[in-house]
Design an enzyme around this catalytic site. Structure first.
Site, PDB file in Angstrom:
ATOM      1  CE  LYS A  13      -2.429  -0.877   3.909  1.00  0.00           C
ATOM      2  NZ  LYS A  13      -1.430  -2.395   4.424  1.00  0.00           N
ATOM      3  NE  ARG A  88      -3.438  -1.758  10.279  1.00  0.00           N
ATOM      4  CZ  ARG A  88      -2.503  -1.253  10.186  1.00  0.00           C
ATOM      5  NH1 ARG A  88      -3.160   0.549   9.334  1.00  0.00           N
ATOM      6  NH2 ARG A  88      -1.472  -1.436   9.648  1.00  0.00           N
ATOM      7  NE  ARG A 127       7.959  -3.254   5.527  1.00  0.00           N
ATOM      8  CZ  ARG A 127       6.458  -3.035   6.304  1.00  0.00           C
ATOM      9  NH1 ARG A 127       5.429  -3.062   4.475  1.00  0.00           N
ATOM     10  NH2 ARG A 127       5.442  -3.136   7.277  1.00  0.00           N
ATOM     11  NE  ARG A 161       6.502  -0.481   9.961  1.00  0.00           N
ATOM     12  CZ  ARG A 161       5.512  -0.461   9.528  1.00  0.00           C
ATOM     13  NH1 ARG A 161       5.186  -0.065   7.992  1.00  0.00           N
ATOM     14  NH2 ARG A 161       4.554  -1.001  10.234  1.00  0.00           N
ATOM     15  NE  ARG A 172       2.355  -5.307  11.441  1.00  0.00           N
ATOM     16  CZ  ARG A 172       3.653  -4.754  11.213  1.00  0.00           C
ATOM     17  NH1 ARG A 172       4.401  -5.319  10.978  1.00  0.00           N
ATOM     18  NH2 ARG A 172       3.336  -3.897   9.642  1.00  0.00           N
TER      19      ARG A 172
HETATM   20  P1  AMP Z   1       1.741   0.573   9.424  1.00  0.00           P
HETATM   21  O1  AMP Z   1       2.031   1.185   8.967  1.00  0.00           O
HETATM   22  O2  AMP Z   1      -0.184   0.217   8.046  1.00  0.00           O
HETATM   23  O3  AMP Z   1       1.318  -1.464   8.823  1.00  0.00           O
HETATM   24  O4  AMP Z   1       0.679   0.811  10.617  1.00  0.00           O
HETATM   25  C1  AMP Z   1       1.357   0.537  11.501  1.00  0.00           C
HETATM   26  C2  AMP Z   1       0.826   0.281  12.980  1.00  0.00           C
HETATM   27  O5  AMP Z   1       0.572   1.623  13.739  1.00  0.00           O
HETATM   28  C3  AMP Z   1      -0.207  -0.824  13.171  1.00  0.00           C
HETATM   29  O6  AMP Z   1       0.380  -2.290  12.506  1.00  0.00           O
HETATM   30  C4  AMP Z   1      -1.171  -0.716  13.884  1.00  0.00           C
HETATM   31  O7  AMP Z   1      -1.023  -1.234  15.059  1.00  0.00           O
HETATM   32  C5  AMP Z   1      -1.463   1.391  14.188  1.00  0.00           C
HETATM   33  N1  AMP Z   1      -2.458   1.202  13.158  1.00  0.00           N
HETATM   34  C6  AMP Z   1      -1.843   2.206  11.584  1.00  0.00           C
HETATM   35  N2  AMP Z   1      -3.570   2.935  10.894  1.00  0.00           N
HETATM   36  C7  AMP Z   1      -3.835   2.517  11.816  1.00  0.00           C
HETATM   37  C8  AMP Z   1      -5.459   2.416  12.520  1.00  0.00           C
HETATM   38  N3  AMP Z   1      -5.864   3.408  11.466  1.00  0.00           N
HETATM   39  N4  AMP Z   1      -6.168   2.017  13.121  1.00  0.00           N
HETATM   40  C9  AMP Z   1      -4.923   0.796  14.570  1.00  0.00           C
HETATM   41  N5  AMP Z   1      -4.304   1.215  14.380  1.00  0.00           N
HETATM   42  C10 AMP Z   1      -3.680   1.886  13.465  1.00  0.00           C
END
Ligand code: AMP
Length: 215
Positions: A13, A88, A127, A161, A172
């Site tokens: 994404k 989400r 990554r 990360r 996740r």
């Molecule tokens: P991402 O970078 O999109 O993989 O997000 C990393 C982490 O941030 C996720 O595993 C969640 O813990 C948190 N997170 C990101 N976006 C959301 C969301 N819309 N709702 C809840 N938690 C989020």
């Protein structure tokens, strides 16, 4: 144009959102990036978010809804945005509908990046990014041309990360299937859901997305 990119962690994404931002000018709104900035700030919210993210769980809906609502109001989002990582949960999707209506904005496409779950752990755990310019790399699929040197800016500093480890990735993915996947029928029922093959080459995925947004 306002878009949502949906798909599990590691679906690509962020990569696709960055490409669309560079080519079409819609701004990438990544809630993960926003949260990582909050974590860096070290505020009480940042500390709370940090432990939730490290556990591979979701940050509470009300926090995320307020965060994205404020971000959409910023001037750079007026020319269109790509939501990357939001919504989400079904609660977030419903809140997004309400907020867009209140703000007089339309959601043009929800694009699901369909990927094979078994590929995701390898994609995610390998990554890393340049600490200076953010260019993405991968241990197996895309190493810098010169070892330990960013192809784009020449920096020698890279970062991974905190949540991109095998254990957290499993959590996740579980959160994705339990809490995020139920959003798909929600959007399918409204006729805005489109799918692209997230297992294809990066350029091919971009091409499929472009076909949708140009239709
Ligand atoms: P991402 O970078 O999109 O993989 O997000 C990393 C982490 O941030 C996720 O595993 C969640 O813990 C948190 N997170 C990101 N976006 C959301 C969301 N819309 N709702 C809840 N938690 C989020």
């Amino acid at each position: 144009m306002n878009l949502i990119l949906l798909g599990p962690p590691g679906a690509g994404k962020g990569t696709q959102a960055q490409r669309l931002q560079a080519k079409y000018g819609m701004v990438q709104l990544s809630t993960g990036d926003m949260l990582r900035a909050v974590v860096k700030s070290g505020t009480p919210l940042g500390q709370k978010a940090d432990s939730i993210m490290k556990a591979g769980q979701l940050v509470p809906d009300e926090v995320m809804i307020e965060m994205i609502s404020n971000r959409i109001d910023e001037p750079d989002a007026k020319g269109g945005f790509i939501l990357d990582g939001f919504p989400r949960t079904v609660v977030q999707a419903e809140a997004l509908d309400r907020m867009l209506e209140e703000k007089g904005l339309k959601l043009h496409h929800v694009i699901e990046m369909v990927v094979d779950d078994t590929a995701l752990t390898e994609r995610i755990t390998g990554r890393f990014t340049c600490a200076k310019c953010g260019t993405g790399y991968h241990d197996s699929f895309k190493r810098p041309a010169v070892e330990n040197t960013c192809d784009v800016c020449g920096s020698h500093e890279f970062m991974r990360r905190a949540d991109d480890n095998a254990e957290t990735v499993g959590k996740r993915l579980e959160a994705y299937h339990k809490q995020t996947a139920p959003i798909l029928p929600y959007y399918a029922g409204r006729g805005v859901l489109k799918q692209v093959d997230g297992m294809a080459e990066i350029d091919e995925v971009t091409r499929q997305i472009e076909t949708i947004i140009q239709s």
